[in-house]
Write a protein that holds these residues in place. Sequence first.
Motif, PDB file in Angstrom:
ATOM      1  N   SER A 474       0.846  -1.193   0.000  1.00 20.71           N
ATOM      2  CA  SER A 474       0.000   0.000   0.000  1.00 20.71           C
ATOM      3  C   SER A 474       0.882   1.244   0.000  1.00 20.71           C
ATOM      4  CB  SER A 474      -0.903   0.016   1.233  1.00 20.71           C
ATOM      5  OG  SER A 474      -1.636   1.228   1.311  1.00 20.71           O
ATOM      6  N   ASN A 475       0.347   2.338  -0.533  1.00 17.68           N
ATOM      7  CA  ASN A 475       1.052   3.620  -0.476  1.00 17.68           C
ATOM      8  C   ASN A 475       1.040   4.200   0.935  1.00 17.68           C
ATOM      9  OD1 ASN A 475       1.790   3.861  -3.231  1.00 17.68           O
ATOM     10  ND2 ASN A 475      -0.315   4.425  -3.746  1.00 17.68           N
ATOM     11  N   GLU A 476       0.104   3.716   1.758  1.00 17.42           N
ATOM     12  CA  GLU A 476      -0.022   4.200   3.129  1.00 17.42           C
ATOM     13  C   GLU A 476       0.339   3.086   4.101  1.00 17.42           C
ATOM     14  OE1 GLU A 476      -3.871   5.868   3.833  1.00 17.42           O
ATOM     15  OE2 GLU A 476      -3.910   6.904   1.890  1.00 17.42           O
ATOM     16  N   GLU A 477       1.193   3.424   5.055  1.00 16.94           N
ATOM     17  CA  GLU A 477       1.605   2.425   6.042  1.00 16.94           C
ATOM     18  C   GLU A 477       0.497   2.152   7.057  1.00 16.94           C
ATOM     19  OE1 GLU A 477       5.503   1.408   8.804  1.00 16.94           O
ATOM     20  OE2 GLU A 477       5.154   3.474   8.151  1.00 16.94           O
ATOM     21  N   GLY A 479      -2.732   1.113   8.600  1.00 16.80           N
ATOM     22  CA  GLY A 479      -3.770   0.163   8.225  1.00 16.80           C
ATOM     23  C   GLY A 479      -3.267  -1.070   7.503  1.00 16.80           C
ATOM     24  N   LEU A 480      -2.018  -1.028   7.028  1.00 20.32           N
ATOM     25  CA  LEU A 480      -1.496  -2.170   6.268  1.00 20.32           C
ATOM     26  C   LEU A 480      -1.389  -3.424   7.128  1.00 20.32           C
ATOM     27  CD1 LEU A 480      -0.242  -3.418   3.708  1.00 20.32           C
ATOM     28  CD2 LEU A 480       1.978  -2.512   4.444  1.00 20.32           C
ATOM     29  N   GLU A 481      -0.850  -3.263   8.326  1.00 24.68           N
ATOM     30  CA  GLU A 481      -0.664  -4.422   9.206  1.00 24.68           C
ATOM     31  C   GLU A 481      -2.009  -5.071   9.552  1.00 24.68           C
ATOM     32  OE1 GLU A 481       1.394  -5.606  13.499  1.00 24.68           O
ATOM     33  OE2 GLU A 481       1.733  -3.608  12.637  1.00 24.68           O
ATOM     34  N   TYR A 483      -4.803  -4.944   7.818  1.00 26.42           N
ATOM     35  CA  TYR A 483      -5.357  -5.602   6.630  1.00 26.42           C
ATOM     36  C   TYR A 483      -4.654  -6.932   6.369  1.00 26.42           C
ATOM     37  CZ  TYR A 483      -6.987  -6.400   1.865  1.00 26.42           C
ATOM     38  OH  TYR A 483      -7.538  -6.963   0.733  1.00 26.42           O
ATOM     39  N   CYS A 484      -3.346  -6.971   6.559  1.00 28.20           N
ATOM     40  CA  CYS A 484      -2.583  -8.215   6.351  1.00 28.20           C
ATOM     41  C   CYS A 484      -3.061  -9.315   7.295  1.00 28.20           C
ATOM     42  CB  CYS A 484      -1.095  -7.957   6.551  1.00 28.20           C
ATOM     43  SG  CYS A 484      -0.339  -6.975   5.236  1.00 28.20           S
ATOM     44  N   HIS A 485      -3.340  -8.942   8.545  1.00 27.25           N
ATOM     45  CA  HIS A 485      -3.840  -9.933   9.508  1.00 27.25           C
ATOM     46  C   HIS A 485      -5.238 -10.416   9.114  1.00 27.25           C
ATOM     47  CE1 HIS A 485      -0.710 -10.160  12.543  1.00 27.25           C
ATOM     48  NE2 HIS A 485      -0.513  -8.855  12.399  1.00 27.25           N
ATOM     49  N   LEU A 486      -6.046  -9.508   8.556  1.00 26.59           N
ATOM     50  CA  LEU A 486      -7.370  -9.900   8.065  1.00 26.59           C
ATOM     51  C   LEU A 486      -7.250 -10.915   6.930  1.00 26.59           C
ATOM     52  CD1 LEU A 486     -10.483  -9.560   7.710  1.00 26.59           C
ATOM     53  CD2 LEU A 486      -9.968  -7.635   6.179  1.00 26.59           C
ATOM     54  N   LYS A 503       6.841  -8.202   7.544  1.00 22.09           N
ATOM     55  CA  LYS A 503       7.339  -7.138   6.676  1.00 22.09           C
ATOM     56  C   LYS A 503       8.364  -7.720   5.706  1.00 22.09           C
ATOM     57  CE  LYS A 503       6.709  -3.273   9.891  1.00 22.09           C
ATOM     58  NZ  LYS A 503       7.379  -2.198  10.651  1.00 22.09           N
ATOM     59  N   SER A 504       8.356  -7.228   4.473  1.00 23.13           N
ATOM     60  CA  SER A 504       9.362  -7.654   3.494  1.00 23.13           C
ATOM     61  C   SER A 504      10.739  -7.231   3.977  1.00 23.13           C
ATOM     62  CB  SER A 504       9.085  -7.023   2.129  1.00 23.13           C
ATOM     63  OG  SER A 504       7.843  -7.434   1.631  1.00 23.13           O
TER      64      SER A 504
END
Length: 557
Positions: A474-477, A479-481, A483-486, A503-504
């Motif tokens: 994502s362009n935005e950090e 909320g990413l974590e 969403y990944c758990h979802l 994280k990569s």
Amino acid sequence: KNGTLILERKIKSFNEEKLKKTIEKEAYKEDTKLNSEQERIKNGIEVSNKRHFLIRGVTGSGKTEIYIQLIKRALENGKGSIFLVPEISLTPQMVKRFKKEFGEEVAILHSRLSNIERAKEWYSIYTGDKRVVLGVRSAIFAPVKNLEYIIVDEEHENSYKQDSTPRYNAKYVAIKKAELENAKVVLGSATPSIESYYYAKKGIFQLFEIDHRYKDAKLPEIEIVDMKEEKDSFFSEKLLEEIRGALLRKEQIILLLNRKGYSTLVQCQECGHMEECEHCSIKLNYYASNNSLKCNYCGISKRFLGHCSKCGSKNISFSGRGVERVEEELRKRFPVNIIRVDGDVSKEKNFYENMYNDFLGGKYDIMIGTQMISRGLHFPNVTLVGVINADTIMSIPDFRSGERTYQMITQVAGRAGRGEKKGKVIIQTYQPENYIIEKIQENSYINFYEKEIEKREILFYPPFSKIINIGISSNEENGLEEYCHLVFKEIEHEKVELYGPMKSLVYKVKGRYRCNIFIKGDRREINEYKIFLENKLKKIENKKYRIVVDVDPINLI
């Protein structure tokens, strides 16, 4: 009178060109003499009822001769062939050989062609005017008429896998294409991928092996140098001694360092600031050749002004040596002709062709470069190969890092002593006791394979399993974590193993923050799981996040 003379010249020129093309077209009928071992393999492939073959032949064993003879016989029977090479740097060498053997029957496909050149080649293949295709991975899609063979040279190379959309591995596409068109696939390498050799040992591929070089040429002597005991971090005393000796004998040298640029780290000695990419979480490389700082992930480049971008101090240190720095140090010691080959100097259209012809013709004494010089190049006057730092790949946290190290060093070592002169290889390392280095020195792929396959089985890695990597960015950090758990929770399944989200290794690339979910299972379970995965991902799709599913990934960074 003048008009008559001009007409006569044109007719003569036309006839000469026509004769030249006829000779070239008939060239494939002139057989190159194979030795008994090569003949056995060629005949074995031709008469076999199997569709998939693997030739494991040591460097310089004459695998290319076998491929060419197979293509010749196919042409005589009105059949076509596709010959894949992993890297554009190999194309000039192969083009020269294939043009000599097959004349106007050869279509060349690679990324340096203009749109018009590419269109002409594709049309000539489609119409059946050209029945032999030589090219890099995308050439696998060429519409060759009456396809008989798909030959994948240096089949172990990662460059057969395309990591951008559409993601595909030309090797696996070749296997499927052969099934659809009733053709045969021939994979070849001195250092096959662990998976390919496993399938060959299990009988899925028919295996042929060659353990000595063509015309009984000797494999190079390999010497390991422990750099912990050396004063100079660039060149050991042994390597310098061997370089001097080779130059005095008017022989050529290849040096490998798999790091681009001059320095991989630019740091201020006053405030400690390290120059970093604005769009990627990676340090910028310094390139002395054009005095620039460059990111090797997004490609952004800016001029280096000679001072710290944070505090303005000119007290700058350059650490993490790259191939440009080694070239600079080499020139201080040896006033000879040196050519550097890496991804940054090779962007000109005819660079590889000029490089190949110039080095083959003796214009340069030393070639220094990154991994692209390790693959398949044949220079009979090269007697010395030096590996500047053998440890650069082994440190990468990837289950294939040992395999890649073995393959790259063994392949570049194979550039030495391919003619009548004896070859020598000097490998500089800080880990001489590492089993990978030991197996390279033993020149034993079998011993390396047995050690590696044992580890793969214990850890349930390919070929004992299939893997999928799901990249979420994502362009935005923010909320990413979450969403990944979802996503992780939604795609969980009792039949496969899921790891992450994590994280990569390089967290930010081209302004996008990246995480991964790693999936592992046996072949049947993964194939069933892919249908489940596709349905689940459709339901939780969110335009704010990009999800990329990579089956059988090569790059896990």
